[in-house]
Scaffold this active site. Structure first.
Site, PDB file in Angstrom:
ATOM      1  N   SER A 163      49.748  35.355  25.556  1.00  0.00           N
ATOM      2  CA  SER A 163      48.481  34.669  24.630  1.00  0.00           C
ATOM      3  C   SER A 163      48.966  33.103  24.662  1.00  0.00           C
ATOM      4  O   SER A 163      49.748  32.795  25.217  1.00  0.00           O
ATOM      5  CB  SER A 163      48.813  35.261  23.353  1.00  0.00           C
ATOM      6  OG  SER A 163      50.031  34.740  22.589  1.00  0.00           O
ATOM      7  N   LYS A 164      47.995  32.610  23.855  1.00  0.00           N
ATOM      8  CA  LYS A 164      48.045  31.056  23.797  1.00  0.00           C
ATOM      9  C   LYS A 164      49.292  30.587  23.393  1.00  0.00           C
ATOM     10  O   LYS A 164      49.724  29.396  23.529  1.00  0.00           O
ATOM     11  CB  LYS A 164      46.879  30.749  23.052  1.00  0.00           C
ATOM     12  CG  LYS A 164      45.417  30.620  23.466  1.00  0.00           C
ATOM     13  CD  LYS A 164      45.253  29.749  24.380  1.00  0.00           C
ATOM     14  CE  LYS A 164      43.722  29.887  25.164  1.00  0.00           C
ATOM     15  NZ  LYS A 164      43.620  29.018  26.238  1.00  0.00           N
ATOM     16  N   ARG A 165      49.976  31.382  22.551  1.00  0.00           N
ATOM     17  CA  ARG A 165      51.228  30.660  22.177  1.00  0.00           C
ATOM     18  C   ARG A 165      52.354  30.630  23.205  1.00  0.00           C
ATOM     19  O   ARG A 165      53.353  29.922  22.984  1.00  0.00           O
ATOM     20  CB  ARG A 165      51.618  31.998  20.986  1.00  0.00           C
ATOM     21  CG  ARG A 165      52.242  33.147  21.353  1.00  0.00           C
ATOM     22  CD  ARG A 165      52.956  34.078  20.446  1.00  0.00           C
ATOM     23  NE  ARG A 165      53.287  35.480  21.096  1.00  0.00           N
ATOM     24  CZ  ARG A 165      52.506  36.233  20.977  1.00  0.00           C
ATOM     25  NH1 ARG A 165      51.609  36.242  20.393  1.00  0.00           N
ATOM     26  NH2 ARG A 165      53.021  37.602  21.336  1.00  0.00           N
ATOM     27  N   HIS A 166      51.986  31.175  24.255  1.00  0.00           N
ATOM     28  CA  HIS A 166      52.967  31.163  25.458  1.00  0.00           C
ATOM     29  C   HIS A 166      52.705  29.995  26.224  1.00  0.00           C
ATOM     30  O   HIS A 166      53.222  29.609  27.204  1.00  0.00           O
ATOM     31  CB  HIS A 166      52.925  32.571  26.359  1.00  0.00           C
ATOM     32  CG  HIS A 166      53.500  33.613  25.749  1.00  0.00           C
ATOM     33  ND1 HIS A 166      52.584  34.632  25.291  1.00  0.00           N
ATOM     34  CD2 HIS A 166      54.738  34.082  25.102  1.00  0.00           C
ATOM     35  CE1 HIS A 166      53.607  35.579  24.697  1.00  0.00           C
ATOM     36  NE2 HIS A 166      54.651  35.046  24.606  1.00  0.00           N
ATOM     37  N   GLY A 167      51.600  29.344  26.108  1.00  0.00           N
ATOM     38  CA  GLY A 167      50.922  28.169  26.601  1.00  0.00           C
ATOM     39  C   GLY A 167      49.511  28.616  27.564  1.00  0.00           C
ATOM     40  O   GLY A 167      48.772  29.297  26.884  1.00  0.00           O
TER      41      GLY A 167
END
Length: 471
Positions: free
Chosen positions: A246-250
């Site tokens: 997800s976005k939290r991983h980049g």
């Protein structure tokens, strides 16, 4: 598990919903379908599942097509709009209704919710059991109705999945799924099955988050007497922490990775290897991937996205590409990031510098950074480290070096001899003299080899840049 559905030519499909950009997981799904079809002389079709009118946009569709094109995943024929086929989907529901394999359900939303609340209170399954399933048509009211399929009420349903193996669901876990809503519009589950059948799809390769849907879709295939395509549900992609990417991983979108400068060949190689293996092979060409790819090589466990592995493979592919191929993709990268196009003069300089500039580069932004020496104009704007390399002693040595360079033949070997001789005369290693020379030629502390730069820049420009800093 066979790789083919009966003896028909292989047909795969990628069916994205244009409610957002092309996710990297979707890109891998498309890639697996493309590899499987192309490796068997089959067709790879594209269907845009645009039935969600509120969220589907032409801009998202264009972005998905652009992402697939960047990855080199060419499709056969024109993309199919699912929304445009609504009449065909409804036609199949009416056919099931006429044959008795579906029925009219007059239950209202309030009645359905009351049933579920009572089931929850009594600890029973909340799957709705319509009282209209076996009702006499003479008892049908003159009221809106949904069309529901008749799900099996006994036994179990099994799917032989090419990745997951045999997967079984008990009949009491399947409800009489709605095919047509009370306003006459077809549901997504029906649309998918009708489209896959009409498109001649032989293999459905998709994320394992669709596995539960497969059982509901199989009911429609069975009710229509249609051959069920080979199913292959592939695990999702996780981040390094073992959670869904997800976005939290980049970055998670294909467009983001393109804008970061990764070469398409490296991206294809990495995504192919992400959850699939062929022996110990890590680096491979498109031709090898098409020849090797099979459903049996797909892992059951989720794959973990590893940026370092991606960069490593991209570096290998960058090294394997020809200068012309690097330039061609670099031009697309400039356009995609809004940087280009370069002026004719700048592009010519880039063409001259591309050989040394791409050495050791993993991304196109690194290529441009290394080619910066050729694109720069005098007087150079020195970065902090380059300025420190040009202390008074170093400037004096550059002044001493200048006349000897002027008399050199300007071949790489001759230039190396001249610089080495001056360095030795001052009791220095070649690297010690290369630092101020690099700073003078590029304005940077990190650049291609000073001799590569001098060969690209030529005698006059090289001497002029050295003179600027030796003064």
């Amino acid at each position: 598990m066979p790789d083919r559905s009966s003896d028909r030519p292989v047909v795969t499909r990628f069916a994205p919903s244009p409610t957002g950009a092309l996710h990297i997981g979707g890109a891998r799904t498309a890639l697996f379908n493309w590899l499987f079809a192309r490796g068997r002389g089959g067709k790879f079709l594209l269907r845009i599942e645009d039935t969600d009118k509120a969220r589907s946009t032409p801009e998202n569709t264009a972005a998905i097509l652009d992402g697939l094109s960047w990855l080199g995943l060419d499709w056969d024929g024109e993309p199919i709009s699912q929304a445009a086929r609504a009449a065909r989907h409804a036609e199949v529901a009416e056919e099931l209704l006429a044959s008795g394999r579906a029925y009219k359900c007059f239950s209202t939303q309030e009645e359905i919710e009351a049933f579920r609340e009572a089931a929850r209170a009594e600890g029973r399954s909340t799957l709705f059991r319509s009282p209209w399933r076996d009702a006499d048509p003479a008892s049908h009211p003159d009221a809106p109705y949904a069309v529901r399929i008749k799900a099996p009420q006994e036994g179990e349903t099994s799917i032989e999945d090419a990745v997951q193996g045999r997967v079984t669901l008990q009949a009491d876990q399947l409800d009489d799924m709605v095919l047509l809503r009370s306003d006459g519009t077809p549901v997504y589950m029906l649309a998918v099955v009708v489209d896959d059948h009409d498109m001649g799809v032989t293999h459905i390769i998709r994320g394992d988050d669709h596995l539960t849907n497969a059982f509901r879709q199989k009911m429609i295939f069975d009710a229509m007497g249609w051959e069920l395509p080979v199913m292959a549900h592939i695990p999702l992609i996780f981040g390094p922490d073992g959670k869904k990417l997800s976005k939290r991983h980049g970055a998670t979108g294909a467009a983001e990775y393109r804008a970061m400068g990764y070469p398409a060949a490296g991206m294809r190689n990495y995504l192919t290897r992400l959850g699939w293996s062929h022996g110990d092979a890590e680096f491979f060409t498109d031709e090898e991937a098409r020849a090797w790819f099979d459903l049996g090589g797909i892992n059951k466990a989720p794959a973990r996205f590893d940026t370092k592995k991606l960069e490593n493979l991209c570096g290998q592919h960058m090294a394997a590409m020809s200068d012309a191929a690097v330039l061609q993709e670099l031009e697309g990268y400039l356009a995609a990031t809004g940087t280009g196009p370069l002026s004719t003069t700048a592009w010519s300089a880039l063409e001259e510098a591309i050989g040394p500039a791409r050495q050791g580069a993993k991304t196109f932004d690194q290529v441009l950074e290394k080619a910066g020496f050729a694109l720069a104009t005098r007087p150079l704007d020195l970065d902090e480290k380059a300025a420190r390399a040009l202390d008074p002693v170093s400037r004096g040595i550059l002044r001493e070096l200048t006349p000897q360079l002027q008399n050199a033949s300007w071949s790489r070997s001759d230039l190396e001899e001249v610089v080495k001789a001056v360095a030795e005369a001052h009791g220095l290693g070649l690297g010690k003299l290369a630092a101020p020379l690099r700073a003078a030629l590029s304005g940077r502390a990190v650049s291609p080899s000073v001799f590569d730069m001098m060969m690209v820049l030529g005698r006059d420009e090289s001497l002029a840049r050295i003179a600027d800093q030796a003064a």
